[in-house]
Write a protein that holds these residues in place. Structure first.
Motif, PDB file in Angstrom:
ATOM      1  N   LYS A 183     -15.193   9.995  -0.785  1.00 53.50           N
ATOM      2  CA  LYS A 183     -14.881  10.413  -1.627  1.00 53.50           C
ATOM      3  C   LYS A 183     -13.816  11.063  -1.594  1.00 53.50           C
ATOM      4  N   TYR A 184     -12.171  10.823  -1.763  1.00 54.23           N
ATOM      5  CA  TYR A 184     -10.668  11.362  -1.360  1.00 54.23           C
ATOM      6  C   TYR A 184     -10.497  12.747  -2.377  1.00 54.23           C
ATOM      7  N   ASP A 194      -2.884   6.701  -7.134  1.00 59.90           N
ATOM      8  CA  ASP A 194      -4.542   6.840  -7.766  1.00 59.90           C
ATOM      9  C   ASP A 194      -5.127   5.398  -6.584  1.00 59.90           C
ATOM     10  N   ASP A 195      -3.781   4.646  -6.590  1.00 60.17           N
ATOM     11  CA  ASP A 195      -3.833   3.220  -5.579  1.00 60.17           C
ATOM     12  C   ASP A 195      -4.120   3.433  -4.471  1.00 60.17           C
ATOM     13  N   ASP A 204       0.906  -1.274  -0.176  1.00 61.99           N
ATOM     14  CA  ASP A 204       0.155  -0.027   0.062  1.00 61.99           C
ATOM     15  C   ASP A 204       1.055   1.579  -0.036  1.00 61.99           C
ATOM     16  N   ARG A 219      -7.321   5.541  -3.762  1.00 64.76           N
ATOM     17  CA  ARG A 219      -8.209   4.334  -3.465  1.00 64.76           C
ATOM     18  C   ARG A 219      -8.417   3.984  -2.090  1.00 64.76           C
ATOM     19  N   LYS A 220      -7.498   3.716  -1.452  1.00 67.44           N
ATOM     20  CA  LYS A 220      -7.052   2.895   0.004  1.00 67.44           C
ATOM     21  C   LYS A 220      -7.158   3.360   0.921  1.00 67.44           C
ATOM     22  N   SER A 267     -16.710   3.455   2.441  1.00 63.39           N
ATOM     23  CA  SER A 267     -16.381   4.334   0.943  1.00 63.39           C
ATOM     24  C   SER A 267     -16.750   5.823   1.037  1.00 63.39           C
ATOM     25  N   GLU A 299      -9.935   6.051   0.267  1.00 61.98           N
ATOM     26  CA  GLU A 299     -11.751   5.874   0.525  1.00 61.98           C
ATOM     27  C   GLU A 299     -12.137   4.764   1.042  1.00 61.98           C
ATOM     28  N   GLN A 300     -11.617   3.291   0.684  1.00 65.64           N
ATOM     29  CA  GLN A 300     -11.912   1.975   1.045  1.00 65.64           C
ATOM     30  C   GLN A 300     -12.314   2.207   2.010  1.00 65.64           C
TER      31      GLN A 300
END
Length: 281
Positions: free
Chosen positions: A146-147, A75-76, A57, A79-80, A144, A82-83
């Protein structure tokens, strides 16, 4: 002299760990034992904590250049976040059990993403347990969010920047954060070529901590006393991880211009034309 607070005490976390607007990130990890952190997290962690793995991560794919722990695809990483139920207004606190190096890596990435309320927990998981505070094996799946990142590219120094300062084509200061014996080239347990980037000075990252906690601001200021804050300041280590605690230390001492060379020494020696020095500068 501008000071930025980048740590939180365990007493603060004790009062806030159940706050819905606080997200706790567990970054425990051991080099050479990659499953340690995830296993330890599953066994017990601070209630409400989510787990971020250094290599899955907080780092990207290893290539010819870029070092042993290149920065992750942002981007990954976003996403982490946000999750994990993190948005731009979430207060994020990070801990590990290794004097803060892995937590500081995550803190740095949060700052790089433009997150204002990001902090390392002084004392980490061991400090939390020493006070007999609650731990759990329960893993919570957060909704989740939004970031919206605001990438701070000025926090990074490219290999070209390092090259210019090393060759004295540009004024600046290179800070090597590794252990003294590695800087001097007397020992190199990880990278294939011992030594340091020519022109670099050595400030071991552990000198900014005591008993797993970052030193108070006044002591951090004394630690960096005499450093020319007008010159470009680039910090590196072996792979860009233990440089992060030094950057946190420098920021707290008022050196907001301290940048990370993400690939660090392992990236430097991936270029055949680069020289390395041994011994004192």
């Amino acid at each position: 002299m501008k000071q930025v607070k980048n740590t939180k005490d365990i007493s603060w976390l004790q009062s806030n760990y159940l706050n819905e607007n606080v997200r706790i990130i567990d970054c425990r990890f051991k080099l050479g034992e990659p499953e340690y952190g995830k296993k330890a997290y599953k066994e017990s962690h601070i209630p409400g904590a989510v787990y971020f793995d250094l290599e899955k991560d907080l780092s990207g794919e290893v290539k010819k250049h870029g070092g042993r722990h290149p920065l992750p695809n942002m981007d990954d990483f976003i996403r982490k976040l946000e999750q994990s139920g993190v948005d731009n207004d979430t207060t994020v606190v990070v801990y590990d059990d290794s004097e803060g190096a892995f937590a500081a890596r995550c803190w740095w990435l949060l700052k790089y993403a433009g997150h204002n309320e990001a902090f390392v927990i002084n004392g980490g998981y061991e400090g939390w347990k020493k006070q007999n505070l609650p731990v759990t094996s329960e893993i919570i799946d957060f909704s989740s969010k939004k970031y919206h990142p605001n990438i701070q590219n000025e926090m990074i120094a490219a290999v070209d920047d390092v090259r210019e300062i090393s060759r004295k084509a540009l004024e600046g200061i290179l800070i090597d954060s590794r252990a003294r014996e590695r800087y001097l080239g007397l020992a190199e347990p990880i990278d294939k070529i011992p030594g340091h980037i020519p022109g670099a000075v050595n400030h071991e990252w552990t000198e900014g901590l005591q008993d797993g906690s970052f030193l108070p601001v006044e002591e951090q200021q004394r630690r960096w006393e005499g450093l020319d804050r007008e010159k470009p300041l680039i910090v590196y280590c072996g792979s860009g991880v233990t440089a992060a605690p030094n950057i946190l230390s420098l920021w707290e001492a008022g050196y907001q211009n301290a940048k990370l060379y993400p690939g660090s020494y392992s990236d430097w020696i991936s270029y055949e034309e680069h020289e390395v020095n041994k011994g004192e500068e």
